[in-house]
Design an enzyme around this catalytic site. Structure first.
Site, PDB file in Angstrom:
ATOM      1  N   GLU A 278       0.840  -1.214   0.000  1.00  0.00           N
ATOM      2  CA  GLU A 278       0.000   0.000   0.000  1.00  0.00           C
ATOM      3  C   GLU A 278       0.870   1.258   0.000  1.00  0.00           C
ATOM      4  OE1 GLU A 278      -2.165  -0.448   3.661  1.00  0.00           O
ATOM      5  OE2 GLU A 278      -3.295  -2.177   2.954  1.00  0.00           O
ATOM      6  N   PRO A 279       1.760   1.401  -0.972  1.00  0.00           N
ATOM      7  CA  PRO A 279       2.640   2.574  -0.945  1.00  0.00           C
ATOM      8  C   PRO A 279       1.902   3.836  -1.382  1.00  0.00           C
ATOM      9  CG  PRO A 279       2.989   1.353  -2.969  1.00  0.00           C
ATOM     10  CD  PRO A 279       1.962   0.580  -2.169  1.00  0.00           C
ATOM     11  N   ARG A 281       3.408   7.578  -0.335  1.00  0.00           N
ATOM     12  CA  ARG A 281       4.441   8.593  -0.428  1.00  0.00           C
ATOM     13  C   ARG A 281       5.548   8.239  -1.424  1.00  0.00           C
ATOM     14  NH1 ARG A 281       5.370  12.062   3.936  1.00  0.00           N
ATOM     15  NH2 ARG A 281       4.448  10.510   5.310  1.00  0.00           N
ATOM     16  N   ARG A 318       1.817  20.259   5.652  1.00  0.00           N
ATOM     17  CA  ARG A 318       2.806  19.387   6.303  1.00  0.00           C
ATOM     18  C   ARG A 318       3.789  20.129   7.204  1.00  0.00           C
ATOM     19  NH1 ARG A 318       6.021  16.373   4.192  1.00  0.00           N
ATOM     20  NH2 ARG A 318       5.579  14.588   5.521  1.00  0.00           N
ATOM     21  N   TYR A 322       3.435  18.740  10.878  1.00  0.00           N
ATOM     22  CA  TYR A 322       4.451  17.747  11.267  1.00  0.00           C
ATOM     23  C   TYR A 322       5.850  18.343  11.338  1.00  0.00           C
ATOM     24  CZ  TYR A 322       0.756  14.971   8.973  1.00  0.00           C
ATOM     25  OH  TYR A 322      -0.443  14.450   8.547  1.00  0.00           O
ATOM     26  N   CYS A 348      -3.149  34.339   9.124  1.00  0.00           N
ATOM     27  CA  CYS A 348      -2.943  35.007  10.392  1.00  0.00           C
ATOM     28  C   CYS A 348      -2.722  34.016  11.523  1.00  0.00           C
ATOM     29  CB  CYS A 348      -4.197  35.819  10.613  1.00  0.00           C
ATOM     30  SG  CYS A 348      -3.938  37.206  11.567  1.00  0.00           S
ATOM     31  N   GLU A 349      -1.744  33.143  11.420  1.00  0.00           N
ATOM     32  CA  GLU A 349      -1.292  32.377  12.583  1.00  0.00           C
ATOM     33  C   GLU A 349       0.181  32.054  12.405  1.00  0.00           C
ATOM     34  OE1 GLU A 349      -2.994  28.406  13.148  1.00  0.00           O
ATOM     35  OE2 GLU A 349      -4.687  29.027  11.944  1.00  0.00           O
ATOM     36  N   TYR A 377       0.357  13.868   0.103  1.00  0.00           N
ATOM     37  CA  TYR A 377      -0.175  14.564   1.282  1.00  0.00           C
ATOM     38  C   TYR A 377      -0.007  16.084   1.154  1.00  0.00           C
ATOM     39  CZ  TYR A 377       0.296   9.742   2.830  1.00  0.00           C
ATOM     40  OH  TYR A 377       0.234   8.378   2.895  1.00  0.00           O
TER      41      TYR A 377
HETATM   42  N1  LLP Z   1      -1.738   2.009   4.276  1.00  0.00           N
HETATM   43  C1  LLP Z   1      -2.337   2.497   5.371  1.00  0.00           C
HETATM   44  C2  LLP Z   1      -3.253   1.647   6.124  1.00  0.00           C
HETATM   45  C3  LLP Z   1      -2.050   3.811   5.793  1.00  0.00           C
HETATM   46  O1  LLP Z   1      -2.632   4.291   6.886  1.00  0.00           O
HETATM   47  C4  LLP Z   1      -1.145   4.615   5.044  1.00  0.00           C
HETATM   48  C5  LLP Z   1      -0.828   5.983   5.448  1.00  0.00           C
HETATM   49  C6  LLP Z   1      -0.579   4.063   3.887  1.00  0.00           C
HETATM   50  C7  LLP Z   1      -0.887   2.751   3.539  1.00  0.00           C
HETATM   51  C8  LLP Z   1       0.393   4.824   3.023  1.00  0.00           C
HETATM   52  O2  LLP Z   1       1.560   5.154   3.684  1.00  0.00           O
HETATM   53  P1  LLP Z   1       2.812   5.779   2.899  1.00  0.00           P
HETATM   54  O3  LLP Z   1       3.340   4.732   1.966  1.00  0.00           O
HETATM   55  O4  LLP Z   1       2.333   6.964   2.156  1.00  0.00           O
HETATM   56  O5  LLP Z   1       3.765   6.135   3.957  1.00  0.00           O
HETATM   57  N2  LLP Z   1      -0.257  12.969   6.228  1.00  0.00           N
HETATM   58  C9  LLP Z   1       1.004  12.385   6.638  1.00  0.00           C
HETATM   59  C10 LLP Z   1       1.104  10.919   6.289  1.00  0.00           C
HETATM   60  C11 LLP Z   1      -0.014  10.081   6.870  1.00  0.00           C
HETATM   61  C12 LLP Z   1       0.057   8.622   6.489  1.00  0.00           C
HETATM   62  C13 LLP Z   1      -1.170   7.912   6.904  1.00  0.00           C
HETATM   63  N3  LLP Z   1      -1.275   6.548   6.496  1.00  0.00           N
HETATM   64  C14 LLP Z   1       2.150  13.195   6.027  1.00  0.00           C
HETATM   65  O6  LLP Z   1       1.906  14.186   5.346  1.00  0.00           O
HETATM   66  O7  LLP Z   1       3.320  12.891   6.260  1.00  0.00           O
END
Ligand code: LLP
Length: 424
Positions: A278-279, A281, A318, A322, A348-349, A377
Site C-alpha cells: 500500500e505505498p 508517499r 505538512r 508535522y 494570520c497564525e 499529502y
Molecule cells: N496504508 C495504510 C493503512 C495507511 O494508513 C497509510 C498511510 C498508507 C498505507 C500509506 O503510507 P505511505 O506509503 O504513504 O507512507 N499525512 C502524513 C502521512 C499520513 C500517512 C497515513 N497513512 C504526512 O503528510 O506525512
C-alpha cells in the site's frame, strides 16, 4: 529520481517550464509529473519481480494523492488502490481501477461504506477490530454476500518518524495484537458473511530504515505459519506502505530493490501467498511540486527577512502539522550569495510558517518558488481555511499539461452555502 530539472536556467516539469504553468493557471498551483509517477510504480513492481515476488498487488494509497487523473495514470500502469472511505472507493473506480484491485482499509468504516464496498465488489476489506468484524459479517450476510477479509495486525514495532504518523505501536489505535488476530481469524472462519483470506499490517509512514519493517514482517510471517498450523487457509499477506521519500534533510530511504530483497528473505519458503503493498508517499511525493509566487520580501530592520508567499498552510499543511521539511527551489534562480529567509504564508497564525532561516538564492517580489516533494499529502490535505480558494492541480506529460483540478471561482465557493430559512 524525478522529472523536475533545470532546463535553460529555469525549473521545468518534464518538458514544460513551471513558469508557463504559473502564468496560465496562476499560483499557488500543484504540478505533477506523469513520468515520475509511472517510474516510481514501475521501479517498485520490477524490484518485487526481481526478488521473486511476482504475485504482488501494488495498491496505491489513495490518501496520498486522490486526484482522479493521478489515479488514472497509476491505474494505466497497473496499480490497484488502497482506500479508506467511500469517497476514495468512488475516486478509484472513476479513475478506472478495477474493483478486484481495491483494498478497503481504515479504522472506522461505517455500515453505509461497507455496503457500498461490497456492492462495488472490492477485493478485500481489512478489518481493524472485533466490532468491525461483526459489522462486516452482518452487512455482507444481509446482502447475501461473503466478504473477503484480512485482519489488520498491530505488530507493536516502533517505526521511527513523526509521532503523528507512527501507527505500529501497541498504544496506537490501529489493528489488533498478534494474539487477538489469531483468535479473530479463527472466529471469522466460522461466520457466514466473511471469508478470512489473509492478514495485514502497516506500521507507519516516512520510514527510512528497513529494520523496523523487517521486525514487523518477521512477526507477520510467524503469524501466517501459526494460522496455517491451526488448519486455517491464509492466501494473502498485506505488508502496507510506509517507505520514505527523500526530503533532503532526512536519511535517504532504502531503495525498492533492498526493500524487496528483505521481504523475499524474510518470507523464504512460505508458499501460496499473494503479497499486497500500500505505498503512497514513495510513489507520489517526488512526482509533485507546489509552485508559489513571492508577494513581498519583508526585511525587518532588526534582522529577520520574511519571504511572504501566495501559498499558505491551507495549501501545504505538512510543515505546520508535522514540522515537515520541503526543499524550496527558485523557479528561475538568480545569481548571488544565498540569503537566510523565513518563508511564510499570508494566514494570520504563526503556524503558517513553512520554514525559518532557510538559505536560498536571492529572491524578489514576483519570483516563483517550488516546494519540492509535495506530490504526496500536499493537495490531498489542502483546505479553504481563511476562505482561500482550493489550490488547483496540473498534470504534465512530456511537453503537454492539463489542469486536472481547476481553481474554483469565488462564486463556486459561495454557492455551496446558503442562508437558513429564517434568515431574510
Ligand atoms: N496504508 C495504510 C493503512 C495507511 O494508513 C497509510 C498511510 C498508507 C498505507 C500509506 O503510507 P505511505 O506509503 O504513504 O507512507 N499525512 C502524513 C502521512 C499520513 C500517512 C497515513 N497513512 C504526512 O503528510 O506525512
Amino acid at each position: 529520481m524525478n522529472h523536475f530539472e533545470l532546463s535553460g536556467g529555469e525549473l521545468a516539469c518534464e518538458d514544460v517550464p513551471l513558469s508557463a504553468i504559473a502564468e496560465a493557471v496562476g499560483t499557488p498551483v500543484y504540478v505533477y509529473s506523469s513520468a515520475t509517477l509511472v517510474r516510481h510504480f514501475t521501479v517498485l513492481r520490477d524490484a518485487l519481480m526481481a526478488a521473486g515476488l511476482q504475485d504482488s498487488l501494488i495498491a496505491f494509497a489513495v490518501k496520498a494523492n486522490p486526484n482522479v487523473a493521478v489515479l488514472r495514470t497509476l491505474a494505466e500502469a497497473g496499480a490497484g488502490a488502497d482506500v479508506v472511505s467511500e469517497g476514495e472507493i468512488r475516486r478509484a473506480l472513476a479513475a478506472g481501477v478495477p474493483a478486484s484491485r481495491i483494498v478497503f482499509s481504515g479504522v472506522g468504516k461505517t455500515r453505509g461504506e461497507i455496503e457500498f464496498a461490497l456492492t462495488a465488489g472490492v477485493a478485500e476489506i481489512n478489518l481493524e477490530s472485533e466490532p468491525e468484524l461483526r459489522l462486516v459479517n452482518e452487512v455482507a450476510h444481509a446482502l447475501g454476500k461473503r466478504a473477503a477479509v484480512a485482519i489488520r495486525v498491530n505488530p507493536d514495532v516502533e517505526a521511527g518518524g513523526h509521532a503523528k504518523i507512527s501507527t505500529g505501536k501497541a498504544e496506537n489505535k490501529f489493528g489488533v495484537s498478534l494474539a487477538e488476530a489469531e483468535r479473530l481469524y479463527a472466529n471469522a472462519a466460522n461466520l457466514p458473511g466473511v471469508r478470512p483470506v489473509g492478514v495485514a499490517c502497516h506500521i507507519g509512514s516516512q520510514i527510512t530504515d528497513l529494520a523496523p519493517l523487517e521486525a514487523a514482517f518477521g512477526k507477520m510471517r510467524a503469524l501466517v505459519e501459526r494460522l496455517r498450523a491451526e488448519g486455517l487457509s491464509v492466501e494473502r499477506l498485506d505488508l502496507g506502505g510506509g517507505l520514505g521519500a527523500p526530503y533532503f534533510n532526512t536519511p535517504t530511504p532504502p531503495e525498492p530493490s533492498a526493500y524487496a530483497a528483505m521481504i523475499a528473505r524474510v518470507m523464504t519458503g512460505l508458499g501460496g501467498l499473494q503479497f499486497a503493498f500500500e505505498p503512497g508517499r514513495m510513489i507520489a511525493a517526488n512526482a509533485g511540486v507546489l509552485v508559489a509566487r513571492v508577494q513581498h520580501v519583508h526585511a525587518r530592520p532588526e534582522g529577520r527577512r520574511f519571504l511572504v508567499l501566495d501559498a499558505a498552510m491551507n495549501d501545504l499543511l505538512r510543515p505546520a502539522m508535522y514540522d515537515a521539511y520541503h526543499d524550496i527551489r527558485p523557479v528561475k534562480p538568480r545569481a548571488g550569495e544565498p540569503i537566510a529567509y523565513d518563508v511564510v504564508g499570508p494566514i494570520c497564525e504563526t503556524g503558517d510558517t513553512f520554514t525559518r532561516d532557510r538559505l536560498l538564492p536571492p529572491l524578489q517580489a514576483g519570483d516563483l518558488v517550488a516546494f519540492m516533494t509535495a506530490g504526496a499529502y500536499g493537495a490531498a490535505m489542502s483546505s479553504e481555511y481563511n476562505s482561500r480558494l482550493l489550490v488547483p492541480e496540473v498534470l504534465v506529460k512530456g511537453g503537454r499539461y492539463a489542469v486536472v483540478r481547476p481553481r474554483p471561482s469565488y462564486d463556486d465557493m459561495l454557492a455551496r452555502e446558503q442562508a437558513a430559512p429564517w434568515q431574510a
